[in-house]
Design an enzyme around this catalytic site. Sequence first.
Site, short mmCIF file in Angstrom:
data_model
loop_
_atom_site.label_atom_id
_atom_site.label_comp_id
_atom_site.label_asym_id
_atom_site.label_seq_id
_atom_site.Cartn_x
_atom_site.Cartn_y
_atom_site.Cartn_z
N SER A 61 6.63 -0.50 10.16
CA SER A 61 5.27 -0.41 9.65
C SER A 61 5.03 0.99 9.11
CB SER A 61 4.28 -0.71 10.77
OG SER A 61 2.98 -0.31 10.39
N SER A 62 4.26 1.08 8.05
CA SER A 62 3.91 2.40 7.50
C SER A 62 3.18 3.23 8.55
CB SER A 62 3.01 2.25 6.27
OG SER A 62 3.64 1.45 5.30
N ARG A 63 2.44 2.56 9.44
CA ARG A 63 1.64 3.28 10.44
C ARG A 63 2.49 3.77 11.61
NH1 ARG A 63 -2.75 -0.57 8.73
NH2 ARG A 63 -4.48 0.72 7.97
N ASP B 124 8.78 9.17 -3.27
CA ASP B 124 9.83 8.55 -2.45
C ASP B 124 9.79 7.02 -2.61
OD1 ASP B 124 11.88 8.60 -0.31
OD2 ASP B 124 10.33 7.49 0.78
N ASP B 125 8.57 6.45 -2.68
CA ASP B 125 8.44 5.00 -2.88
C ASP B 125 9.14 4.58 -4.17
OD1 ASP B 125 6.83 5.02 -0.64
OD2 ASP B 125 4.95 4.71 -1.72
N HIS C 252 9.39 -3.37 3.44
CA HIS C 252 8.92 -3.62 2.06
C HIS C 252 10.11 -3.91 1.14
CE1 HIS C 252 5.67 -0.73 3.52
NE2 HIS C 252 4.94 -1.75 3.12
N HIS D 89 9.02 1.27 3.47
CA HIS D 89 10.14 1.31 4.40
C HIS D 89 11.02 0.09 4.14
CE1 HIS D 89 7.77 -1.74 6.41
NE2 HIS D 89 6.77 -0.90 6.55
N GLN E 25 12.91 4.59 -3.80
CA GLN E 25 13.40 3.43 -3.06
C GLN E 25 13.36 2.17 -3.91
OE1 GLN E 25 12.27 2.72 1.09
NE2 GLN E 25 11.01 4.55 1.00
N LYS F 165 5.21 -10.16 8.98
CA LYS F 165 4.70 -9.09 9.85
C LYS F 165 3.18 -9.18 9.96
CE LYS F 165 4.08 -4.81 11.52
NZ LYS F 165 2.78 -4.46 11.06
N MET G 39 0.84 -1.20 0.00
CA MET G 39 0.00 0.00 0.00
C MET G 39 0.88 1.26 0.00
SD MET G 39 -3.44 -0.90 2.05
CE MET G 39 -2.83 -0.61 3.70
#
Length: 283
Positions: free
Chosen positions: A190-192, A82-83, A42, A39, A86, A154, A35
């Site tokens: 985690s993205s969160r 940014d994604d 991923h 980070h 990376q 995860k 999604m």
Amino acid sequence: MPTPSIPVSATVADLRARVGTWRREGRRIALIPTMGALHEGHISLVRLARETCDRVVTSIFVNPTQFAPTEDFSTYPRTFDDDCDQLARADCNLVWAPGVREMYPEGFATRIVPEGAAEGLETDFRPHFFGGVATVCAKLFLQVAPDIAVFGEKDFQQLAVIRQIVRDLDLPLAIVGAPTMREADGLAMSSRNRYLTADERRIAPLVHRVIAEVAERVKSGISVDAACADAAATLTAGGFRSIDYVAVRDAATLKPYDPAGGAGRVLVAAWLGKTRLIDNIAI
Ligand code: AMP
């Protein structure tokens, strides 16, 4: 908009044309569903895929059908440029980034509803979740038609549900599970995590510490119920607002754990302020 650092497909037709070329060349293709708000966790999936595949496709799609109306769909972090940077650095070959209308065109009315591994745990608190995940992942698998798809441990119950769907529907790909990447203090990436305040960020690694302790205590013969109740109490005392579950399950089936049976897994979901953290660990 600056030119993306990596090719991006935004339509199924464009995606199929690009992947079709690779397929005709005999390339082995991997898919990494995400999604976005990427980070190092991923990126570790991309690296793992690279070990056995010639071409890696990463999908970035914040899937509305796996969020309840009360959840964070509209505020979920979106960091597309940014994604892409990376992913380019990790040697990913293509980003699959459909819009919501491309994924769910006018008139879309089909939903896969998984049972089995989807029952209990997350479903007790997010009953809409696995239906949304199952449907979007089945679509992603059919759109990309990869040889493998890589998912993180995860999201351990999600990985079990995906394996079940692929098995049950005879989908022609292999599912690969990848270990959880953690910060130096043990917090699962985690993205969160970016929702956490500085104070909450200091408290957050307690999640990993308590499940590691549950794993040790259950291994040493303490009852599952006692170990889980103590872990929940420790989280509450440590500043967690609410504990959705601390549970020990059979790692393969997610049914209740039998110490005399197969491998076990400790799973947790707990709220720190407005952020829901999940984690798990092997016994
Ligand atoms: P998400 O973007 O959160 O939906 O996650 C996309 C994929 O990355 C899923 O297969 C997750 O399990 C995986 N993932 C998320 N966090 C981590 C992590 N810390 N380590 C390994 N994989 C992860």
